[in-house]
Scaffold this motif. Sequence first.
Motif, PDB file in Angstrom:
ATOM      1  N   ARG A 134       1.760  -9.001 -28.306  1.00  0.00           N
ATOM      2  CA  ARG A 134       0.696  -9.869 -28.138  1.00  0.00           C
ATOM      3  C   ARG A 134       0.250 -10.891 -29.560  1.00  0.00           C
ATOM      4  O   ARG A 134      -0.808 -11.177 -29.678  1.00  0.00           O
ATOM      5  N   PRO A 135       0.785 -11.008 -30.052  1.00  0.00           N
ATOM      6  CA  PRO A 135       0.585 -11.797 -31.238  1.00  0.00           C
ATOM      7  C   PRO A 135       0.490 -13.168 -31.408  1.00  0.00           C
ATOM      8  O   PRO A 135       0.786 -14.104 -29.906  1.00  0.00           O
ATOM      9  N   ALA A 136       0.037 -13.583 -31.973  1.00  0.00           N
ATOM     10  CA  ALA A 136      -1.332 -14.967 -31.618  1.00  0.00           C
ATOM     11  C   ALA A 136       0.381 -16.026 -32.163  1.00  0.00           C
ATOM     12  O   ALA A 136       0.078 -17.236 -31.406  1.00  0.00           O
ATOM     13  N   ASN A 137       1.097 -15.487 -33.443  1.00  0.00           N
ATOM     14  CA  ASN A 137       1.770 -16.609 -33.963  1.00  0.00           C
ATOM     15  C   ASN A 137       3.437 -16.671 -33.242  1.00  0.00           C
ATOM     16  O   ASN A 137       4.840 -15.475 -33.469  1.00  0.00           O
ATOM     17  N   LEU A 138       3.461 -15.946 -31.873  1.00  0.00           N
ATOM     18  CA  LEU A 138       4.797 -15.677 -31.398  1.00  0.00           C
ATOM     19  C   LEU A 138       5.825 -16.630 -31.447  1.00  0.00           C
ATOM     20  O   LEU A 138       6.953 -16.375 -31.338  1.00  0.00           O
ATOM     21  N   ASP A 139       5.523 -17.560 -31.388  1.00  0.00           N
ATOM     22  CA  ASP A 139       6.465 -18.897 -31.357  1.00  0.00           C
ATOM     23  C   ASP A 139       7.236 -19.169 -32.905  1.00  0.00           C
ATOM     24  O   ASP A 139       8.367 -19.245 -33.215  1.00  0.00           O
ATOM     25  N   ASP A 140       6.334 -18.926 -34.090  1.00  0.00           N
ATOM     26  CA  ASP A 140       6.806 -18.753 -34.616  1.00  0.00           C
ATOM     27  C   ASP A 140       7.667 -17.380 -35.763  1.00  0.00           C
ATOM     28  O   ASP A 140       8.447 -17.440 -35.559  1.00  0.00           O
ATOM     29  N   LEU A 141       6.972 -16.655 -34.289  1.00  0.00           N
ATOM     30  CA  LEU A 141       8.300 -14.909 -34.983  1.00  0.00           C
ATOM     31  C   LEU A 141       9.432 -15.079 -34.422  1.00  0.00           C
ATOM     32  O   LEU A 141      10.765 -14.577 -34.884  1.00  0.00           O
ATOM     33  N   VAL A 142       9.389 -16.022 -33.431  1.00  0.00           N
ATOM     34  CA  VAL A 142      10.989 -16.106 -31.996  1.00  0.00           C
ATOM     35  C   VAL A 142      11.398 -17.124 -33.393  1.00  0.00           C
ATOM     36  O   VAL A 142      12.597 -17.123 -33.501  1.00  0.00           O
ATOM     37  N   THR A 143      10.965 -18.017 -33.916  1.00  0.00           N
ATOM     38  CA  THR A 143      11.896 -19.144 -34.454  1.00  0.00           C
ATOM     39  C   THR A 143      11.860 -18.363 -35.239  1.00  0.00           C
ATOM     40  O   THR A 143      13.988 -18.145 -36.270  1.00  0.00           O
ATOM     41  N   ALA A 144      11.912 -17.540 -36.418  1.00  0.00           N
ATOM     42  CA  ALA A 144      12.081 -17.359 -37.428  1.00  0.00           C
ATOM     43  C   ALA A 144      13.251 -15.828 -37.411  1.00  0.00           C
ATOM     44  O   ALA A 144      13.996 -15.876 -38.543  1.00  0.00           O
ATOM     45  N   ARG A 145      13.242 -15.001 -36.646  1.00  0.00           N
ATOM     46  CA  ARG A 145      13.893 -14.221 -35.677  1.00  0.00           C
ATOM     47  C   ARG A 145      14.999 -14.716 -35.568  1.00  0.00           C
ATOM     48  O   ARG A 145      16.578 -14.473 -35.817  1.00  0.00           O
ATOM     49  N   MET A 146      15.188 -16.763 -34.640  1.00  0.00           N
ATOM     50  CA  MET A 146      16.756 -17.029 -34.561  1.00  0.00           C
ATOM     51  C   MET A 146      17.679 -17.695 -35.578  1.00  0.00           C
ATOM     52  O   MET A 146      18.236 -17.813 -36.042  1.00  0.00           O
ATOM     53  N   GLU A 147      16.400 -18.152 -36.593  1.00  0.00           N
ATOM     54  CA  GLU A 147      16.912 -18.397 -37.756  1.00  0.00           C
ATOM     55  C   GLU A 147      17.607 -17.390 -38.679  1.00  0.00           C
ATOM     56  O   GLU A 147      18.222 -17.795 -39.649  1.00  0.00           O
ATOM     57  N   ARG A 148      17.065 -16.398 -38.685  1.00  0.00           N
ATOM     58  CA  ARG A 148      18.021 -14.823 -39.177  1.00  0.00           C
ATOM     59  C   ARG A 148      19.191 -15.269 -39.092  1.00  0.00           C
ATOM     60  O   ARG A 148      20.176 -14.742 -40.066  1.00  0.00           O
ATOM     61  N   GLN A 149      19.718 -15.436 -37.689  1.00  0.00           N
ATOM     62  CA  GLN A 149      21.249 -15.221 -37.048  1.00  0.00           C
ATOM     63  C   GLN A 149      22.151 -16.524 -37.927  1.00  0.00           C
ATOM     64  O   GLN A 149      22.992 -16.495 -37.669  1.00  0.00           O
ATOM     65  N   ARG A 150      21.096 -17.099 -38.350  1.00  0.00           N
ATOM     66  CA  ARG A 150      22.749 -18.518 -38.698  1.00  0.00           C
ATOM     67  C   ARG A 150      23.496 -17.515 -39.848  1.00  0.00           C
ATOM     68  O   ARG A 150      23.830 -18.494 -40.656  1.00  0.00           O
TER      69      ARG A 150
END
Length: 276
Positions: A134-150
């Motif tokens: 339940r993090p407050a910055n869930l959207d940012d965490l998901v974005t960061a994880r997807m960006e790693r896959q580049r």
Amino acid sequence: MSVEHDEVDPADPAVSPLAHFGAEVRLERERLGLSREELGKKAHCGYSLVAKIEAGQRVPTLEFAEACDAAFPHANGRFARLRPLALRYAFPPWFRRYVELEWTATAIRMFNAHLVPGIAQVDVYARAILGTERPANLDDLVTARMERQRVLTRDTPPKLWLILDEGVLRRPVGGSQVMRAQLERLRTLAESPPHVVQVIPQTVQAYPGSGCPFGLLSFREGSDVVHVDGFPKGYVLAEPDHVAQAANAYDLLRAMALPPDKSAPLIDSILKDGYS
């Protein structure tokens, strides 16, 4: 005695690279006389996301940064260059060094008996996993994880080798649609050289290293390092003895797992039987 103060303005450009990125977007947008709605149309997003990025509250995607570079006449690629610094801010401090190492690796070997590693997660699976805390910055965490896959889609990607327990494929994370998308992603990786996916069948009861998730990174120059995934945080090991121990454990895991040409049909079978 600490001199830090918690009550800071997140939009202050001096606070973080994320705030600096947002301030630069706002300055360029206002200089051109663009509204947030107009910039949002150019970046294929809404007013709200533009406002949050400008306020230092959301991590920009590469597509947003490139849209800014295209929209602002004198940007000269500045926003695409700033974005990695802003993105870095989305990762926990203890994880940032690992992400830097991952981006320069020529080979990434990972083992996990519990979850699909972040480097191979689809966004809905990542959201389900990251959302459990339940993090407050869930959207940012998901974005960061997807960006790693580049790293896997660049011109010379590292070789990704995944070893997963069969239970990872059967454990319902986020529901059947989420699992179907995730297994299809693993199936695509299994069919995409130079990557390799192996599955340890459920008949195997014990693992080297007690089943602790870990990974090995190799580089064109320099020695391998080990990343151990733990709670509440992971850590990187570079001592030769630790690296050798992890490499030996990974070799044993490869021997215990089904070969790639049998792992892929198992993924297909689980997809058909459990998530069709």
